[in-house]
Design a protein around this motif. Sequence first.
Motif, PDB file in Angstrom:
ATOM      1  N   VAL A 336       0.836  -1.208   0.000  1.00 15.09           N
ATOM      2  CA  VAL A 336       0.000   0.000   0.000  1.00 15.09           C
ATOM      3  C   VAL A 336       0.866   1.250   0.000  1.00 15.09           C
ATOM      4  CG1 VAL A 336      -1.667   1.349   1.342  1.00 15.09           C
ATOM      5  CG2 VAL A 336      -1.986  -1.116   1.070  1.00 15.09           C
ATOM      6  N   LEU A 337       1.924   1.241   0.807  1.00 18.25           N
ATOM      7  CA  LEU A 337       2.832   2.391   0.844  1.00 18.25           C
ATOM      8  C   LEU A 337       3.477   2.604  -0.520  1.00 18.25           C
ATOM      9  CD1 LEU A 337       4.335   4.642   2.305  1.00 18.25           C
ATOM     10  CD2 LEU A 337       5.991   2.951   3.099  1.00 18.25           C
ATOM     11  N   ALA A 338       3.899   1.519  -1.166  1.00 23.87           N
ATOM     12  CA  ALA A 338       4.503   1.637  -2.500  1.00 23.87           C
ATOM     13  C   ALA A 338       3.503   2.169  -3.512  1.00 23.87           C
ATOM     14  CB  ALA A 338       5.043   0.275  -2.940  1.00 23.87           C
ATOM     15  N   SER A 339       2.252   1.709  -3.429  1.00 22.69           N
ATOM     16  CA  SER A 339       1.218   2.167  -4.364  1.00 22.69           C
ATOM     17  C   SER A 339       0.935   3.651  -4.178  1.00 22.69           C
ATOM     18  CB  SER A 339      -0.070   1.356  -4.156  1.00 22.69           C
ATOM     19  OG  SER A 339       0.155  -0.020  -4.376  1.00 22.69           O
ATOM     20  N   ALA A 340       0.803   4.073  -2.922  1.00 27.75           N
ATOM     21  CA  ALA A 340       0.565   5.494  -2.647  1.00 27.75           C
ATOM     22  C   ALA A 340       1.749   6.343  -3.095  1.00 27.75           C
ATOM     23  CB  ALA A 340       0.291   5.690  -1.159  1.00 27.75           C
ATOM     24  N   SER A 341       2.953   5.813  -2.926  1.00 26.09           N
ATOM     25  CA  SER A 341       4.154   6.546  -3.333  1.00 26.09           C
ATOM     26  C   SER A 341       4.193   6.743  -4.835  1.00 26.09           C
ATOM     27  CB  SER A 341       5.409   5.796  -2.882  1.00 26.09           C
ATOM     28  OG  SER A 341       5.433   5.633  -1.474  1.00 26.09           O
ATOM     29  N   LEU A 342       3.801   5.721  -5.577  1.00 29.33           N
ATOM     30  CA  LEU A 342       3.764   5.842  -7.038  1.00 29.33           C
ATOM     31  C   LEU A 342       2.773   6.917  -7.473  1.00 29.33           C
ATOM     32  CD1 LEU A 342       3.937   2.084  -8.099  1.00 29.33           C
ATOM     33  CD2 LEU A 342       5.703   3.818  -8.409  1.00 29.33           C
ATOM     34  N   LEU A 343       1.635   6.974  -6.808  1.00 27.59           N
ATOM     35  CA  LEU A 343       0.662   8.006  -7.150  1.00 27.59           C
ATOM     36  C   LEU A 343       1.191   9.389  -6.791  1.00 27.59           C
ATOM     37  CD1 LEU A 343      -2.026   8.945  -8.203  1.00 27.59           C
ATOM     38  CD2 LEU A 343      -3.073   8.339  -6.013  1.00 27.59           C
ATOM     39  N   GLY A 344       1.884   9.501  -5.664  1.00 24.03           N
ATOM     40  CA  GLY A 344       2.472  10.776  -5.286  1.00 24.03           C
ATOM     41  C   GLY A 344       3.515  11.241  -6.288  1.00 24.03           C
ATOM     42  N   LEU A 345       4.345  10.320  -6.755  1.00 28.30           N
ATOM     43  CA  LEU A 345       5.358  10.658  -7.758  1.00 28.30           C
ATOM     44  C   LEU A 345       4.706  11.007  -9.099  1.00 28.30           C
ATOM     45  CD1 LEU A 345       7.957   7.876  -6.877  1.00 28.30           C
ATOM     46  CD2 LEU A 345       8.289  10.347  -6.611  1.00 28.30           C
ATOM     47  N   PHE A 346       3.628  10.293  -9.442  1.00 28.42           N
ATOM     48  CA  PHE A 346       2.905  10.589 -10.677  1.00 28.42           C
ATOM     49  C   PHE A 346       2.306  11.990 -10.625  1.00 28.42           C
ATOM     50  CE2 PHE A 346      -1.235  10.602 -12.893  1.00 28.42           C
ATOM     51  CZ  PHE A 346      -0.788  10.420 -14.193  1.00 28.42           C
ATOM     52  N   THR A 347       1.780  12.364  -9.478  1.00 29.76           N
ATOM     53  CA  THR A 347       1.215  13.701  -9.312  1.00 29.76           C
ATOM     54  C   THR A 347       2.266  14.766  -9.568  1.00 29.76           C
ATOM     55  OG1 THR A 347      -0.350  12.846  -7.669  1.00 29.76           O
ATOM     56  CG2 THR A 347      -0.001  15.225  -7.703  1.00 29.76           C
ATOM     57  N   LEU A 348       3.467  14.541  -9.051  1.00 24.58           N
ATOM     58  CA  LEU A 348       4.563  15.481  -9.305  1.00 24.58           C
ATOM     59  C   LEU A 348       4.929  15.516 -10.780  1.00 24.58           C
ATOM     60  CD1 LEU A 348       7.048  14.860  -6.327  1.00 24.58           C
ATOM     61  CD2 LEU A 348       5.473  16.766  -6.634  1.00 24.58           C
ATOM     62  N   SER A 349       4.937  14.357 -11.420  1.00 22.65           N
ATOM     63  CA  SER A 349       5.399  14.281 -12.810  1.00 22.65           C
ATOM     64  C   SER A 349       4.467  15.005 -13.769  1.00 22.65           C
ATOM     65  CB  SER A 349       5.548  12.810 -13.238  1.00 22.65           C
ATOM     66  OG  SER A 349       4.279  12.188 -13.357  1.00 22.65           O
ATOM     67  N   ILE A 350       3.169  15.066 -13.471  1.00 20.24           N
ATOM     68  CA  ILE A 350       2.240  15.758 -14.363  1.00 20.24           C
ATOM     69  C   ILE A 350       1.948  17.179 -13.866  1.00 20.24           C
ATOM     70  CG2 ILE A 350       1.176  13.603 -15.109  1.00 20.24           C
ATOM     71  CD1 ILE A 350      -1.239  14.285 -13.348  1.00 20.24           C
ATOM     72  N   ASN A 351       2.659  17.587 -12.826  1.00 20.91           N
ATOM     73  CA  ASN A 351       2.552  18.951 -12.291  1.00 20.91           C
ATOM     74  C   ASN A 351       1.132  19.268 -11.827  1.00 20.91           C
ATOM     75  OD1 ASN A 351       3.715  21.412 -11.548  1.00 20.91           O
ATOM     76  ND2 ASN A 351       3.121  22.397 -13.466  1.00 20.91           N
ATOM     77  N   ALA A 352       0.474  18.271 -11.245  1.00 21.08           N
ATOM     78  CA  ALA A 352      -0.864  18.487 -10.690  1.00 21.08           C
ATOM     79  C   ALA A 352      -0.741  19.049  -9.278  1.00 21.08           C
ATOM     80  CB  ALA A 352      -1.644  17.174 -10.662  1.00 21.08           C
ATOM     81  N   PRO A 353      -1.727  19.798  -8.806  1.00 20.34           N
ATOM     82  CA  PRO A 353      -1.679  20.312  -7.435  1.00 20.34           C
ATOM     83  C   PRO A 353      -1.633  19.163  -6.430  1.00 20.34           C
ATOM     84  CG  PRO A 353      -3.407  21.407  -8.700  1.00 20.34           C
ATOM     85  CD  PRO A 353      -2.935  20.257  -9.524  1.00 20.34           C
TER      86      PRO A 353
END
Length: 368
Positions: A336-353
């Motif tokens: 779960v931590l790894a999955s949430a981390s991937l989403l957090g990194l994805f958010t940064l990569s697309i420059n979303a708030p």
Amino acid sequence: MLREVLAGVVLGTFTGLTPGIHVNTVGELGISDPVVLFSMGLVHTFLDVIPSTFLGIPDEGTALSVLPAHRLALNGRAMEVVRISLWASALAVLLSILLAPLYLHLAGLYTPGAGKVLVLLLLLFMVLTAGRKAPATLLVLALSGILGLVVFALPLTHPYYLLFTGLFGVPAVAVGLKGKPPEGEDASLQMEHSSFLKFSFLGTLVGMLASLVPAFTPSQGAVLASLLSRDERAFLTAVFSINTANFTFSFMNYLATGRVRNGIVARMPPLSEKALPFYLLLSVSLSLLVLLYGEPLALLVLRAMRRLPYGHLNGGILIFLFILAWFFDGPLGVFVLASASLLGLFTLSINAPRRACMGVLMVPVLIG
């Protein structure tokens, strides 16, 4: 009594400084003395700024402050962020005491269902104010909402740790692998006192609201603060005030109605509302105490970090966070931590708030 207060101060300082360790985690060790728990919880809200600024590890109530605090720290204003947290938290305590009569009246009037309406309005406002980032905001809201629905359906002991550390903490620490330690021993505030007072008052009001509505968390209050101010210092002032005010008002709510609004009060025995004056006085004393030692302690941590290889330090912290996930919830927690981390990194990569990641709480509230 003094021994219990000191024990709470020591434990709150420990949890405030230690990445990934929350007061609820320590509370699970069997501590039930209300003075120890209250002291620990309040002190923690003052000091959790240190890991969230110096390393990027968030607490549930301060998750959205990670990037603004990081930016100021990397621009040489690390100690200013600490001072903002300490004084905003102290001011929130004083304002909470002044607002106590009003709050105790409102707590008795609360009815279920208000949380969903409030969260829906907040979500709509977030999307409507996103401008050109609206598509990215909607995408991250949807993905994080799905993540929240799945995770809260799993048999996990510490879902909030896994979600908030993954969405906000791990990406910040991962970026720090190639970064440099925070700088800045100058703690002078670079904002008008009137602005500081205004946003601390705003944060206190939002923290009061968050403690009334069980579906409205401090992190969601921080989303509201991010929409009301684009200035980093004003935003941080509001966020740190929200965190402390939410704790203080949640305790008042428990004394007045018996309702549990955070994990600390859930571990307390039943208390009479007549005990409130003592705890309000204790909150003032604790605030003054932390104001005395908070900055020198943060400065010691900052100087110690400069003597360590920052990339290796962040790498060690990342490993520690995943070890904690394993300790809390085994292999499922790590996943779960790894999955949430991937989403957090994805958010940064697309420059979303980053606030769009709060869909992890908003969507489950709306659907549940």
